[in-house]
Design a protein around this motif. Sequence first.
Motif, PDB file in Angstrom:
ATOM      1  N   MET A   1       0.824  -1.207   0.000  1.00 43.47           N
ATOM      2  CA  MET A   1       0.000   0.000   0.000  1.00 43.47           C
ATOM      3  C   MET A   1       0.863   1.264   0.000  1.00 43.47           C
ATOM      4  N   THR A   2       2.010   1.166   0.700  1.00 45.68           N
ATOM      5  CA  THR A   2       2.926   2.320   0.700  1.00 45.68           C
ATOM      6  C   THR A   2       3.425   2.620  -0.708  1.00 45.68           C
ATOM      7  N   VAL A   3       3.831   1.565  -1.412  1.00 41.67           N
ATOM      8  CA  VAL A   3       4.299   1.754  -2.790  1.00 41.67           C
ATOM      9  C   VAL A   3       3.169   2.306  -3.658  1.00 41.67           C
ATOM     10  N   TYR A   4       1.962   1.820  -3.463  1.00 35.17           N
ATOM     11  CA  TYR A   4       0.820   2.286  -4.251  1.00 35.17           C
ATOM     12  C   TYR A   4       0.569   3.774  -4.029  1.00 35.17           C
ATOM     13  N   ALA A  10       3.270  10.200  -7.455  1.00 27.83           N
ATOM     14  CA  ALA A  10       4.030  10.432  -8.685  1.00 27.83           C
ATOM     15  C   ALA A  10       3.104  10.723  -9.853  1.00 27.83           C
ATOM     16  N   TYR A  11       1.939  10.064  -9.868  1.00 27.69           N
ATOM     17  CA  TYR A  11       0.945  10.290 -10.920  1.00 27.69           C
ATOM     18  C   TYR A  11       0.433  11.732 -10.869  1.00 27.69           C
ATOM     19  N   LEU A  23       2.010   9.032 -17.518  1.00 25.87           N
ATOM     20  CA  LEU A  23       0.803   8.621 -16.804  1.00 25.87           C
ATOM     21  C   LEU A  23       0.475   7.150 -17.040  1.00 25.87           C
ATOM     22  N   SER A  24       0.534   6.707 -18.294  1.00 24.55           N
ATOM     23  CA  SER A  24       0.172   5.318 -18.598  1.00 24.55           C
ATOM     24  C   SER A  24       1.091   4.310 -17.909  1.00 24.55           C
ATOM     25  N   PRO A  25       2.453   4.474 -17.993  1.00 16.78           N
ATOM     26  CA  PRO A  25       3.302   3.483 -17.306  1.00 16.78           C
ATOM     27  C   PRO A  25       3.127   3.494 -15.794  1.00 16.78           C
ATOM     28  N   ILE A  26       2.876   4.672 -15.176  1.00 15.84           N
ATOM     29  CA  ILE A  26       2.637   4.706 -13.729  1.00 15.84           C
ATOM     30  C   ILE A  26       1.355   3.946 -13.391  1.00 15.84           C
ATOM     31  N   GLN A  27       0.322   4.118 -14.238  1.00 13.99           N
ATOM     32  CA  GLN A  27      -0.928   3.382 -14.043  1.00 13.99           C
ATOM     33  C   GLN A  27      -0.686   1.876 -14.134  1.00 13.99           C
ATOM     34  N   LEU A  28       0.130   1.444 -15.106  1.00  8.23           N
ATOM     35  CA  LEU A  28       0.401   0.020 -15.272  1.00  8.23           C
ATOM     36  C   LEU A  28       1.079  -0.558 -14.034  1.00  8.23           C
ATOM     37  N   VAL A  29       2.071   0.172 -13.501  1.00  4.73           N
ATOM     38  CA  VAL A  29       2.786  -0.318 -12.328  1.00  4.73           C
ATOM     39  C   VAL A  29       1.846  -0.379 -11.119  1.00  4.73           C
ATOM     40  N   ALA A  30       1.102   0.713 -10.871  1.00  5.22           N
ATOM     41  CA  ALA A  30       0.235   0.781  -9.696  1.00  5.22           C
ATOM     42  C   ALA A  30      -0.865  -0.267  -9.736  1.00  5.22           C
ATOM     43  N   LEU A  54       2.879  -8.974 -14.890  1.00  3.59           N
ATOM     44  CA  LEU A  54       3.223  -8.514 -16.239  1.00  3.59           C
ATOM     45  C   LEU A  54       2.950  -7.020 -16.395  1.00  3.59           C
ATOM     46  N   SER A  55       1.821  -6.559 -15.868  1.00  9.14           N
ATOM     47  CA  SER A  55       1.473  -5.138 -15.957  1.00  9.14           C
ATOM     48  C   SER A  55       2.492  -4.280 -15.217  1.00  9.14           C
ATOM     49  N   ALA A  56       2.864  -4.712 -13.987  1.00 11.86           N
ATOM     50  CA  ALA A  56       3.827  -3.929 -13.204  1.00 11.86           C
ATOM     51  C   ALA A  56       5.198  -3.894 -13.876  1.00 11.86           C
ATOM     52  N   VAL A  57       5.649  -5.046 -14.377  1.00 11.75           N
ATOM     53  CA  VAL A  57       6.968  -5.109 -15.031  1.00 11.75           C
ATOM     54  C   VAL A  57       6.977  -4.275 -16.313  1.00 11.75           C
TER      55      VAL A  57
END
Length: 335
Positions: A1-4, A10-11, A23-30, A54-57
């Motif tokens: 949750m902290t990372v999220y 960052a978003y 914005l899109s890559p941050i969304q994928l990671v989160a 896969l989405s986060a990577v």
Amino acid sequence: MTVYFVLCAAYASAIRQGLYRLLSPIQLVAQGLIVTVVSMESGTLPIISWTGVLSAVSGSFILLNHFFRGKTDSRENVTFDTLPSSASSRGPLCESIPLPVITTDSSGIVVEANKAFSSLVPGGEISGKPVTEFFIPGEDFVSLGAREYIVFQAPLDGLFFFALVEMPRERKKREQSKGTVSLLDPATGLYSHEYATIRTAEELSRAFRYRRWLCGVLLAVEFTYVPGLNYQEDMEKSFLAAFSSFVRTTVRDSDIAFYLGDRKILILLPETPQQGAKDVSLKLMDLPEPLAELKNSFPFSVEIEYGFVYYSGNYPMSKEQFLEKLHSNLGGASE
């Protein structure tokens, strides 16, 4: 949750700074992190967890790509950051620059030119004329007023900005000398020693800039006479010409073979690992049957030595250092 929550911050920061491509890559990671954790806790199918991973990577790789590409662009692109974007200040700015400067519209018609540029053109009439009357946009070097200039160009508030910097004398001499270099050695058909001095330095510079491999192979032909045997110049020349032809037809199209004189042949192997240079050396030692018969028919002995050097591109190396290593590595010999 902290990372999220950090990614959410960052978003928001990317939106505030206008970095919409992030914005899109941050969304994928989160979202990938949330899907992974929630699916594991709720006991869903493994494919759901792997989809989150896969989405986060994928998002992480895209973020890294943006980061490294931004560093490369800032290092290599020529920009005029000191130029104001307001159209009203272009005129005074051009006049204040001590270099020949012009601006053109999108169709290539000159809008403004300072006095330094006008003095290079007979009559000084420049405004309203196509820029192609003075030089071709996109060329790195131009000649105006019996002088040679390096051209810098950049977009400026809907127009195009061109500044000319006179080429240094050393660069002029080097460029002029390139034009008079004889590319081929007439006796062997290989590239000449003069061209080797230019091309070797260029390939080393390219390898260092792009961190690419570069290998060199040096071949040295030695003739040994028995006591009392007269010098056989014609026989030596015939073997050297035949061996040079063998080298020229054996190396890859991307490799470059030069005759350095003194019965030495240099081969540059761009983008080739160390083992590749060794394989090429041994391949050239395996003479075809006609050439081997010619070699054995002489009243003197013929020996071919080889040496190779591998350059990783991770540190600067001069042409002299490269050739010195090649000569010091000579030692492998034909049977």
